[in-house]
Write a protein that holds these residues in place. Sequence first.
Motif, mmCIF file in Angstrom:
data_model
loop_
_atom_site.group_PDB
_atom_site.id
_atom_site.type_symbol
_atom_site.label_atom_id
_atom_site.label_comp_id
_atom_site.label_asym_id
_atom_site.label_seq_id
_atom_site.Cartn_x
_atom_site.Cartn_y
_atom_site.Cartn_z
ATOM 1 N N ASP A 193 0.846 -1.192 0.000
ATOM 2 C CA ASP A 193 0.000 0.000 0.000
ATOM 3 C C ASP A 193 0.882 1.242 0.000
ATOM 4 N N THR A 195 -0.339 4.274 -0.748
ATOM 5 C CA THR A 195 -1.191 5.460 -0.628
ATOM 6 C C THR A 195 -0.996 6.160 0.714
ATOM 7 N N ARG A 247 0.450 5.995 -9.267
ATOM 8 C CA ARG A 247 -0.705 5.275 -9.827
ATOM 9 C C ARG A 247 -1.687 4.889 -8.733
ATOM 10 N N GLN A 248 -1.161 4.342 -7.631
ATOM 11 C CA GLN A 248 -2.038 3.931 -6.535
ATOM 12 C C GLN A 248 -2.793 5.121 -5.953
ATOM 13 N N ARG A 249 -2.126 6.240 -5.830
ATOM 14 C CA ARG A 249 -2.774 7.416 -5.245
ATOM 15 C C ARG A 249 -3.849 7.982 -6.172
ATOM 16 N N HIS A 251 -5.559 6.208 -8.342
ATOM 17 C CA HIS A 251 -6.652 5.233 -8.290
ATOM 18 C C HIS A 251 -7.467 5.407 -7.011
ATOM 19 N N ALA A 252 -6.780 5.603 -5.872
ATOM 20 C CA ALA A 252 -7.483 5.764 -4.597
ATOM 21 C C ALA A 252 -8.332 7.030 -4.582
ATOM 22 N N SER A 253 -7.841 8.087 -5.217
ATOM 23 C CA SER A 253 -8.584 9.349 -5.223
ATOM 24 C C SER A 253 -9.828 9.281 -6.097
ATOM 25 N N GLN A 254 -9.841 8.326 -7.039
ATOM 26 C CA GLN A 254 -10.978 8.194 -7.947
ATOM 27 C C GLN A 254 -11.987 7.151 -7.475
ATOM 28 N N ALA A 255 -11.612 6.407 -6.438
ATOM 29 C CA ALA A 255 -12.492 5.333 -5.952
ATOM 30 C C ALA A 255 -13.720 5.904 -5.244
#
Length: 255
Positions: A193, A195, A247-249, A251-255
């Motif tokens: 993780d 993020t 990329r992970q951040r 993706h997390a912000s768009q979830a």
Amino acid sequence: MAEKSPKSSPQPLWIYGVNPVREWLLTHAELTLELLHSRRDDRIQTVVNMAQDRRIPVRFVDKKALSQILGLGNHQGIALRARRFPYASLEELLMDEEALSRPWLILDCIQDPQNLGAILRSACFLGISRVVLPKDRSAHVTPTVFKAAAGAPAHLAMARVTNLARAMDRLKEAGIWLIGLDLDGDQSLFDVDLTQPVGLVVGNEHSGLRALVKKKCDILAKIPALGPVQSLNAASAASIALAEAVRQRIHASQA
């Protein structure tokens, strides 16, 4: 105990090439002593105008003279002399309100200037703004690094520390999770993780992370090798790791 920043070198810093000079003028004009140029075309004149607007002394010299001053010929006809590179202390980086909002990059004895330049260019491109590196046994910001990074160091907050392991302890105290890149890592980087507040730790080009630096990491992670080549150079590994964190951040912000 807080990690102190080593004293800045009194040696002036030469920066050459159109893009590196422009990026420096945009961010650190106040540290600029003079600008030299050996061409008068529109591209050079735009940068010369930037310097003049900032009241920086400008001199026209012939190409041979500029090459002699710099000790090289591939300067694109423009260079500037700066007082120094503005390294910050680790505490100054931690005081910034965005200190925990973006990944940190910790470099353990990257010695090749081209590698350091490539890493800093990737970091800047991906929005990583905080870099920590040791004072000793490590490349630092030089004219070669600045050129290889296309001027990226001008936009980075960088700290050179006398004891990297102690600096890592301080980052952990501040709530930053340290992820070391290691060929024999316990898990895939893509399963970690990234993020949360993290610092990505990248080792030397040949020997990787030093033993004590490994010990200070919270996790040792590897980038899975799926092809016949089983290793990456430090710059490539750093770029992949930084891109994965971003990329992970996203993706997390768009979830």
